[in-house]
Motif scaffolding. Structure first.
Motif, PDB file in Angstrom:
ATOM      1  N   VAL A  60       0.920  -1.199  -0.056  1.00 53.31           N
ATOM      2  CA  VAL A  60       0.060   0.163   0.059  1.00 53.31           C
ATOM      3  C   VAL A  60       0.731   1.075  -0.141  1.00 53.31           C
ATOM      4  N   LEU A  61       1.901   1.177   0.732  1.00 46.35           N
ATOM      5  CA  LEU A  61       2.683   2.359   0.952  1.00 46.35           C
ATOM      6  C   LEU A  61       3.472   2.698  -0.295  1.00 46.35           C
ATOM      7  N   ILE A  62       3.940   1.496  -1.114  1.00 44.88           N
ATOM      8  CA  ILE A  62       4.514   1.607  -2.565  1.00 44.88           C
ATOM      9  C   ILE A  62       3.477   2.341  -3.523  1.00 44.88           C
ATOM     10  N   ALA A  63       2.474   1.674  -3.386  1.00 43.69           N
ATOM     11  CA  ALA A  63       1.250   2.277  -4.273  1.00 43.69           C
ATOM     12  C   ALA A  63       1.005   3.635  -4.252  1.00 43.69           C
ATOM     13  N   LEU A  64       0.868   4.246  -2.933  1.00 47.57           N
ATOM     14  CA  LEU A  64       0.690   5.530  -2.481  1.00 47.57           C
ATOM     15  C   LEU A  64       1.741   6.450  -2.982  1.00 47.57           C
ATOM     16  N   SER A  65       3.043   5.894  -2.738  1.00 42.31           N
ATOM     17  CA  SER A  65       4.204   6.626  -3.405  1.00 42.31           C
ATOM     18  C   SER A  65       4.210   6.793  -4.755  1.00 42.31           C
ATOM     19  N   VAL A  66       3.533   6.164  -5.614  1.00 45.92           N
ATOM     20  CA  VAL A  66       3.237   6.332  -7.054  1.00 45.92           C
ATOM     21  C   VAL A  66       2.233   6.871  -7.194  1.00 45.92           C
ATOM     22  N   ALA A  67       1.265   6.815  -6.794  1.00 43.18           N
ATOM     23  CA  ALA A  67      -0.224   7.169  -7.083  1.00 43.18           C
ATOM     24  C   ALA A  67      -0.238   8.974  -6.663  1.00 43.18           C
ATOM     25  N   ALA A 125       9.038   6.603  -5.377  1.00 44.37           N
ATOM     26  CA  ALA A 125       8.954   5.222  -5.087  1.00 44.37           C
ATOM     27  C   ALA A 125      10.147   4.607  -4.713  1.00 44.37           C
ATOM     28  N   HIS A 126      11.233   5.059  -5.339  1.00 47.03           N
ATOM     29  CA  HIS A 126      12.542   4.646  -5.311  1.00 47.03           C
ATOM     30  C   HIS A 126      13.042   5.263  -3.736  1.00 47.03           C
ATOM     31  N   LEU A 127      12.223   6.357  -3.418  1.00 44.39           N
ATOM     32  CA  LEU A 127      12.912   6.922  -2.109  1.00 44.39           C
ATOM     33  C   LEU A 127      12.162   5.943  -0.906  1.00 44.39           C
ATOM     34  N   VAL A 128      11.029   5.545  -1.321  1.00 47.33           N
ATOM     35  CA  VAL A 128      10.320   4.656  -0.107  1.00 47.33           C
ATOM     36  C   VAL A 128      11.061   3.494  -0.375  1.00 47.33           C
ATOM     37  N   ILE A 129      11.562   2.687  -1.189  1.00 43.95           N
ATOM     38  CA  ILE A 129      12.086   1.513  -1.270  1.00 43.95           C
ATOM     39  C   ILE A 129      13.525   1.749  -0.362  1.00 43.95           C
ATOM     40  N   ILE A 130      14.041   2.837  -0.762  1.00 43.18           N
ATOM     41  CA  ILE A 130      15.539   2.786  -0.069  1.00 43.18           C
ATOM     42  C   ILE A 130      15.296   3.048   1.300  1.00 43.18           C
ATOM     43  N   LEU A 131      14.219   4.064   1.784  1.00 42.10           N
ATOM     44  CA  LEU A 131      14.052   3.980   3.260  1.00 42.10           C
ATOM     45  C   LEU A 131      13.656   2.673   4.034  1.00 42.10           C
ATOM     46  N   LEU A 132      12.874   1.973   3.340  1.00 45.05           N
ATOM     47  CA  LEU A 132      12.382   0.439   3.541  1.00 45.05           C
ATOM     48  C   LEU A 132      13.978  -0.313   3.791  1.00 45.05           C
ATOM     49  N   ILE A 133      14.603  -0.186   2.907  1.00 45.12           N
ATOM     50  CA  ILE A 133      16.076  -1.171   2.921  1.00 45.12           C
ATOM     51  C   ILE A 133      16.711  -0.611   4.071  1.00 45.12           C
ATOM     52  N   ILE A 134      16.806   0.594   4.181  1.00 43.34           N
ATOM     53  CA  ILE A 134      17.783   1.392   5.543  1.00 43.34           C
ATOM     54  C   ILE A 134      17.124   0.821   6.716  1.00 43.34           C
ATOM     55  N   ILE A 135      15.752   0.519   6.763  1.00 39.59           N
ATOM     56  CA  ILE A 135      15.018   0.305   8.179  1.00 39.59           C
ATOM     57  C   ILE A 135      15.348  -0.995   8.310  1.00 39.59           C
ATOM     58  N   SER A 136      15.079  -1.862   7.390  1.00 44.52           N
ATOM     59  CA  SER A 136      15.268  -3.260   7.484  1.00 44.52           C
ATOM     60  C   SER A 136      16.635  -3.549   7.963  1.00 44.52           C
ATOM     61  N   ASN A 137      17.583  -2.971   7.294  1.00 41.33           N
ATOM     62  CA  ASN A 137      18.947  -3.333   7.694  1.00 41.33           C
ATOM     63  C   ASN A 137      19.408  -2.843   8.976  1.00 41.33           C
TER      64      ASN A 137
END
Length: 280
Positions: A15-22, A253-265
């Motif tokens: 949902v977060l990715i979808a919102l970041s695009v939409a 969308a790329h920014l959200v993905i990068i933030l998710l990667i940083i948080i998970s790591n």
């Protein structure tokens, strides 16, 4: 908190990715585009042409490549009509003429003074030899022989825009918006190499790396690569089109993905550190 994030239902991520695009598309959020030298070369050339210059655009794509190439066509038409240039369109793809009609319809409404047959024309699809080189060779020798009638089935030579235009050699530049073959290679090999005609290209992102060698060697005097190239041209001509909106959505969308990667790591490192034995 760590337990909550670790066990978060993955559907929330979707949902977060979808919102970041939409959301950027809905609210037309655009980001500044860096100057692309391959794009700026073409922009500067068209910008500095004298009014009334003839620009030929080959619509060598179909609806499958429309998201990347159609914004290029629309931005180019905005620029050409704004500078009072004449635009002649044709196609090596059967679906090309319909793409051209759609692009003209979207742009002409912003320029009420522009007239079909006087300021622009759609010559249609060339039903000639089925190799790009042979097709372009005919365009370079006799455009009226290639297109005796336009897309509206009227005699091409009767239109004012065709006065003094008998081949691609009369065009200030030929721009191939190409999704594949036939397309850019045919124009480079025939129009540029054999006849010295200025050729530029707009291509899909996946094929763009192939054509940088053409640009670096001077065989292409401008190159728009994918949605980024289209967005760069929109930025130059100050048209907020689908390319700029698409690049904005893609960037968020790329920014959200990068933030998710940083948080998970970050969570992984915290967990790993807490599990390390401590020596007293």
């Amino acid at each position: 908190m760590l337990d909550f994030i670790e066990n978060l239902d993955r559907r929330y991520v979707f949902v977060l990715i979808a919102l970041s695009v939409a959301l950027p598309l809905i609210f037309k959020v655009t980001l500044p585009m860096p100057d692309d030298p391959q794009v700026k070369t073409l922009y500067d050339y068209i910008e500095n042409l004298k009014p009334g210059s003839q620009i030929a655009i080959s619509f060598d794509y179909d609806p499958s490549s429309e998201p990347e190439l159609h914004p290029m066509a629309i931005a180019l038409l905005h620029h050409a009509f704004r500078k009072k240039h004449k635009v002649l369109s044709f196609a090596l793809y059967p679906a090309g003429p319909s793409m051209a009609n759609d692009a003209f319809a979207k742009v002409v409404k912003h320029f009420p003074e522009v007239e079909y047959g006087k300021d622009y024309i759609n010559l249609g699809f060339y039903y000639g030899p089925n190799t790009g080189l042979n097709q372009v060779a005919v365009f370079c020798s006799d455009i009226l022989r290639a297109f005796p009638k336009d897309e509206k089935k009227k005699v091409t030579g009767t239109y004012p825009i065709m006065s003094g235009f008998r081949s691609l050699k009369d065009a200030a530049v030929v721009i191939s918006l190409s999704a594949g073959d036939p397309g850019v290679p045919a124009y480079v090999s025939e129009a540029n190499a054999k006849h010295g005609i200025n050729v530029a290209a707009g291509v899909t992102a996946v094929s763009a790396p192939r054509f940088y060698a053409y640009y670096n060697s001077g065989q292409l005097m401008g190159l728009l690569g994918g949605l980024g190239g289209a967005a760069s041209y929109e930025s130059f001509v100050k048209v907020k089109g689908k390319a700029l909106a698409g690049m904005g959505a893609q960037s968020f969308a790329h920014l959200v993905i990068i933030l998710l990667i940083i948080i998970s790591n970050g969570i992984y490192l915290i967990r790993k550190r807490s599990e390390e034995p401590r020596w007293s």
